[in-house]
Design a protein around this motif. Sequence first.
Motif, PDB file in Angstrom:
ATOM      1  N   ILE A 129       1.904  10.684   8.741  1.00  0.00           N
ATOM      2  CA  ILE A 129       2.236  11.099  10.104  1.00  0.00           C
ATOM      3  C   ILE A 129       1.301  12.218  10.551  1.00  0.00           C
ATOM      4  CG2 ILE A 129       4.031  12.171  11.531  1.00  0.00           C
ATOM      5  CD1 ILE A 129       6.088  10.652   9.773  1.00  0.00           C
ATOM      6  N   GLU A 130       1.022  13.141   9.667  1.00  0.00           N
ATOM      7  CA  GLU A 130       0.126  14.258   9.996  1.00  0.00           C
ATOM      8  C   GLU A 130      -1.270  13.758  10.359  1.00  0.00           C
ATOM      9  OE1 GLU A 130      -0.182  18.274   7.721  1.00  0.00           O
ATOM     10  OE2 GLU A 130      -1.580  16.883   6.766  1.00  0.00           O
ATOM     11  N   GLN A 131      -1.777  12.786   9.614  1.00  0.00           N
ATOM     12  CA  GLN A 131      -3.112  12.259   9.910  1.00  0.00           C
ATOM     13  C   GLN A 131      -3.148  11.563  11.262  1.00  0.00           C
ATOM     14  OE1 GLN A 131      -5.850  13.028   7.999  1.00  0.00           O
ATOM     15  NE2 GLN A 131      -4.250  14.299   7.083  1.00  0.00           N
ATOM     16  N   LEU A 132      -2.098  10.874  11.612  1.00  0.00           N
ATOM     17  CA  LEU A 132      -2.015  10.269  12.943  1.00  0.00           C
ATOM     18  C   LEU A 132      -2.000  11.352  14.011  1.00  0.00           C
ATOM     19  CD1 LEU A 132       0.519   7.497  11.964  1.00  0.00           C
ATOM     20  CD2 LEU A 132      -1.746   7.040  12.908  1.00  0.00           C
ATOM     21  N   HIS A 133      -1.217  12.382  13.806  1.00  0.00           N
ATOM     22  CA  HIS A 133      -1.146  13.484  14.769  1.00  0.00           C
ATOM     23  C   HIS A 133      -2.485  14.180  14.931  1.00  0.00           C
ATOM     24  CE1 HIS A 133       3.507  14.107  14.487  1.00  0.00           C
ATOM     25  NE2 HIS A 133       3.163  13.031  15.171  1.00  0.00           N
ATOM     26  N   LEU A 158       0.829  -1.197   0.000  1.00  0.00           N
ATOM     27  CA  LEU A 158       0.000   0.000   0.000  1.00  0.00           C
ATOM     28  C   LEU A 158       0.871   1.256   0.000  1.00  0.00           C
ATOM     29  CD1 LEU A 158      -2.832  -0.877   2.557  1.00  0.00           C
ATOM     30  CD2 LEU A 158      -2.819  -1.196   0.077  1.00  0.00           C
ATOM     31  N   THR A 159       0.311   2.337  -0.514  1.00  0.00           N
ATOM     32  CA  THR A 159       0.990   3.626  -0.453  1.00  0.00           C
ATOM     33  C   THR A 159       0.814   4.225   0.945  1.00  0.00           C
ATOM     34  OG1 THR A 159      -0.952   4.909  -1.114  1.00  0.00           O
ATOM     35  CG2 THR A 159       0.430   3.996  -2.877  1.00  0.00           C
ATOM     36  N   TYR A 160       1.619   5.237   1.227  1.00  0.00           N
ATOM     37  CA  TYR A 160       1.489   5.918   2.514  1.00  0.00           C
ATOM     38  C   TYR A 160       0.073   6.455   2.707  1.00  0.00           C
ATOM     39  CZ  TYR A 160       6.637   5.929   2.715  1.00  0.00           C
ATOM     40  OH  TYR A 160       7.955   5.559   2.745  1.00  0.00           O
ATOM     41  N   LYS A 161      -0.528   6.988   1.641  1.00  0.00           N
ATOM     42  CA  LYS A 161      -1.876   7.541   1.757  1.00  0.00           C
ATOM     43  C   LYS A 161      -2.909   6.450   1.986  1.00  0.00           C
ATOM     44  CE  LYS A 161      -1.603  12.049  -0.450  1.00  0.00           C
ATOM     45  NZ  LYS A 161      -2.250  12.999  -1.376  1.00  0.00           N
ATOM     46  N   GLU A 162      -2.763   5.329   1.303  1.00  0.00           N
ATOM     47  CA  GLU A 162      -3.684   4.214   1.520  1.00  0.00           C
ATOM     48  C   GLU A 162      -3.575   3.686   2.941  1.00  0.00           C
ATOM     49  OE1 GLU A 162      -4.078   2.061  -2.834  1.00  0.00           O
ATOM     50  OE2 GLU A 162      -2.202   1.831  -1.724  1.00  0.00           O
ATOM     51  N   ILE A 163      -2.353   3.622   3.445  1.00  0.00           N
ATOM     52  CA  ILE A 163      -2.157   3.174   4.824  1.00  0.00           C
ATOM     53  C   ILE A 163      -2.825   4.143   5.788  1.00  0.00           C
ATOM     54  CG2 ILE A 163      -0.424   2.802   6.622  1.00  0.00           C
ATOM     55  CD1 ILE A 163       1.453   1.849   4.303  1.00  0.00           C
ATOM     56  N   ALA A 164      -2.674   5.435   5.532  1.00  0.00           N
ATOM     57  CA  ALA A 164      -3.287   6.436   6.414  1.00  0.00           C
ATOM     58  C   ALA A 164      -4.791   6.242   6.495  1.00  0.00           C
ATOM     59  CB  ALA A 164      -2.956   7.843   5.917  1.00  0.00           C
ATOM     60  N   ASP A 165      -5.423   6.013   5.354  1.00  0.00           N
ATOM     61  CA  ASP A 165      -6.880   5.879   5.320  1.00  0.00           C
ATOM     62  C   ASP A 165      -7.367   4.701   6.159  1.00  0.00           C
ATOM     63  OD1 ASP A 165      -6.982   8.050   3.647  1.00  0.00           O
ATOM     64  OD2 ASP A 165      -7.179   6.870   1.803  1.00  0.00           O
ATOM     65  N   ALA A 166      -6.598   3.616   6.197  1.00  0.00           N
ATOM     66  CA  ALA A 166      -7.012   2.420   6.939  1.00  0.00           C
ATOM     67  C   ALA A 166      -6.471   2.398   8.365  1.00  0.00           C
ATOM     68  CB  ALA A 166      -6.546   1.166   6.193  1.00  0.00           C
ATOM     69  N   LEU A 167      -5.232   2.872   8.551  1.00  0.00           N
ATOM     70  CA  LEU A 167      -4.564   2.728   9.845  1.00  0.00           C
ATOM     71  C   LEU A 167      -5.109   3.674  10.900  1.00  0.00           C
ATOM     72  CD1 LEU A 167      -2.272   1.400  11.487  1.00  0.00           C
ATOM     73  CD2 LEU A 167      -0.765   3.237  10.667  1.00  0.00           C
ATOM     74  N   VAL A 168      -5.332   4.915  10.546  1.00  0.00           N
ATOM     75  CA  VAL A 168      -5.748   5.904  11.541  1.00  0.00           C
ATOM     76  C   VAL A 168      -7.036   5.483  12.246  1.00  0.00           C
ATOM     77  CG1 VAL A 168      -6.481   8.282  11.918  1.00  0.00           C
ATOM     78  CG2 VAL A 168      -4.487   7.807  10.474  1.00  0.00           C
ATOM     79  N   PRO A 169      -8.103   5.142  11.522  1.00  0.00           N
ATOM     80  CA  PRO A 169      -9.320   4.729  12.234  1.00  0.00           C
ATOM     81  C   PRO A 169      -9.133   3.438  13.027  1.00  0.00           C
ATOM     82  CG  PRO A 169      -9.600   4.494   9.852  1.00  0.00           C
ATOM     83  CD  PRO A 169      -8.336   5.258  10.067  1.00  0.00           C
ATOM     84  N   TYR A 170      -8.280   2.544  12.536  1.00  0.00           N
ATOM     85  CA  TYR A 170      -8.068   1.286  13.254  1.00  0.00           C
ATOM     86  C   TYR A 170      -7.366   1.529  14.586  1.00  0.00           C
ATOM     87  CZ  TYR A 170      -6.713  -3.492  14.353  1.00  0.00           C
ATOM     88  OH  TYR A 170      -6.554  -4.694  14.996  1.00  0.00           O
ATOM     89  N   VAL A 171      -6.307   2.318  14.572  1.00  0.00           N
ATOM     90  CA  VAL A 171      -5.568   2.588  15.812  1.00  0.00           C
ATOM     91  C   VAL A 171      -6.453   3.342  16.796  1.00  0.00           C
ATOM     92  CG1 VAL A 171      -3.588   3.820  16.780  1.00  0.00           C
ATOM     93  CG2 VAL A 171      -3.334   2.524  14.659  1.00  0.00           C
ATOM     94  N   MET A 172      -7.239   4.272  16.307  1.00  0.00           N
ATOM     95  CA  MET A 172      -8.166   4.998  17.184  1.00  0.00           C
ATOM     96  C   MET A 172      -9.168   4.042  17.827  1.00  0.00           C
ATOM     97  SD  MET A 172      -8.989   8.396  14.938  1.00  0.00           S
ATOM     98  CE  MET A 172     -10.208   8.953  16.141  1.00  0.00           C
ATOM     99  N   ASP A 173      -9.744   3.156  17.010  1.00  0.00           N
ATOM    100  CA  ASP A 173     -10.727   2.211  17.528  1.00  0.00           C
ATOM    101  C   ASP A 173     -10.109   1.268  18.565  1.00  0.00           C
ATOM    102  OD1 ASP A 173     -13.268   0.626  17.490  1.00  0.00           O
ATOM    103  OD2 ASP A 173     -11.945  -0.881  16.618  1.00  0.00           O
TER     104      ASP A 173
END
Length: 648
Positions: A244-248, A185-200
């Motif tokens: 990184i920005e989306q995680l922050h 996956l690209t960094y952007k694709e990872i951001a779209d899936a990872l951020v909500p998962y880590v939050m949940d």
Amino acid sequence: MKVPNKSVSEKQNSAVWIYSLFTDFDTSLFLMGKHFRLYEKLGAHLIRVDEVEGTFFAVWAPNALSVSVVGNFNGWNKTAHHLYRKLDSSGIWEGFIPGLGQGEVYKYAIKATDGRDLERGDPFARKWEHPPHTASIIWDTNYSWKDKTWLNKRPKSNALDQPISVYELHLGSWRRDPAEPERVLTYKEIADALVPYVMDMGFTHVEFMPVMEYPYFPSWGYQITGYFAASSRHGTPQELMYLIEQLHKNNIAVILDWVPSHFPGDAHGLYEFDGSHLYEHADMRKGFHPDWKSYIFNYDRGEVRSFLISNALFWLELYHADGLRVDAVASMLYFDFSRKEEEAGTNQYGGSDNLGAITFLKDLNEAVYTNYKGVQTIAEESSTFPGVTHPVAEGGLGFGLKWMMGWMNDTLKYFKNDPLNRKYHHHQLTFSITYAFSEKFMMPFSHDEVVHGKSSMIYKMPGDEWQKFANLRSLYTYMFTQPGSKLLFMGNEIAQNSEWNFTKSLDWHLLQYDSHKGMQDTVRALNHLYRTEPALYANNYSYDSFEWINADDQLQSVYVYIRKGPKAKDTLVVVLNLTPVLRENYRIGLPFKAKWKEIFNSDALALFGSGKVNNGLYLPQQETCHYREYSMIMDLPPLGSVVLKSVK
């Protein structure tokens, strides 16, 4: 000395213009190992000189006879664009090439003193070609960050008196597109899936296995050639910054794995960079790592220390990383690490301590903590070297945290035992408290524990399917209720059946099964418990945070302990029953007279347990138990763990 500029007319007739960003002061700092912003001076920089746009190049190659820039732009002609050697002791070659812009590929063509013609990538390149291609790429790493709110509150939210629950992941195999399973996956694709998962899931941090450019995918990123470049496998530098920005923006801190311990011998990399042993020791008893078949940095050289510390600060400054997990620190500290005595080098006093590495690590941590508020450095360090997390001013190495490898090994050994035999190994779980506060520890179940035949976490556990899952739920409960910060590798939270395979996605389909879904729910619940109960994080690195109630019931494999917060009302009591026997009417001593309520039970039906939970309140009885005036009776679930809290 400052290199004089040519006149405009002279420049316009030259392929390479004389130009310099390096001052005499820069040279002095560089040689002493005290230049921590080398990335502003060395490498390829898009600049304007006399109103002409182009690229300035600077590279350290003190033993080269000549250095030129080659690439598609000049047909890889080694004689077309020679750099100028600075007339000082820096060993730096530099020059400005007009008209050369973003996206151009290049290397340095180096003539070595032994006559070899070498082609090297740029050690300071901000971008590299997609492997297996090996050229550097001119790239502007400017980015319009939108995470100021996070950075302002980071000193508080990323402090050691706050919850630190880390989700470690490998970007290439956390998740893949089922329609294109061979593609990462690209960094952007990872951001779209990872951020909500880590939050949940409730993790407070993510830790990325190395994102720096590396040539060999099976190395997982731990054999780096491009120390200043985000791996092009997943996209551009700016796209990593976006991740990184989306995680922050969602209050998730980012830790980057960083490898200043060794590097590979690829022909385009750092090894024998200018034909000499420049970055590595010439003595291979000190300069070659037999386990990883890679080369060890020569920390005795000031220039090498400047390079590495500049690299650490580069990721904190340009990529807004919130922490660096420093790989293989023990291998840096000792010349005889993983070597026979006769195969190891020594320091000037005949000892095995790598004094240059010790100096480097102290300088690194002082530079990080001086320049960046709210950032943490974390040592993966498996030896008994004293003071890893003690301040440099007090003789320590100055890290914020250290991986608790002894605890991890003892814990896994214990849980691998058949529950009937655990009584013979009871104190493998109690021993860690004897040293738990000698350093500031992070408790890791990392990628290293689920590869190379070690089996997945769930298959380390004994018994039938139900017992395996019950054991693992209790192991995680034990981890989350012990002093120290936490780390779980991806897949551990869903009880991945197989060992980690870096070539494919995690087996997310397992979540259709109640047992695996229950494990994921357990980790989510434990993260919530950890983040909401101050007793589990506020005093994590102090003796004041922990007290045994019963550490000696080895016949029944029961453990009872107290976790203490800033206030008495924060106090928790944790009870572990690590045999598959329901223990009814088990009496435990209480820390003080109060009513107690069960706030977590790993045996809950919703977690794939047997449902032996305790509802209602426990009333204290004035009956001495475990040397305490008050006690109570409760039922202990089989292979279960219970957390109790006092209520008014």
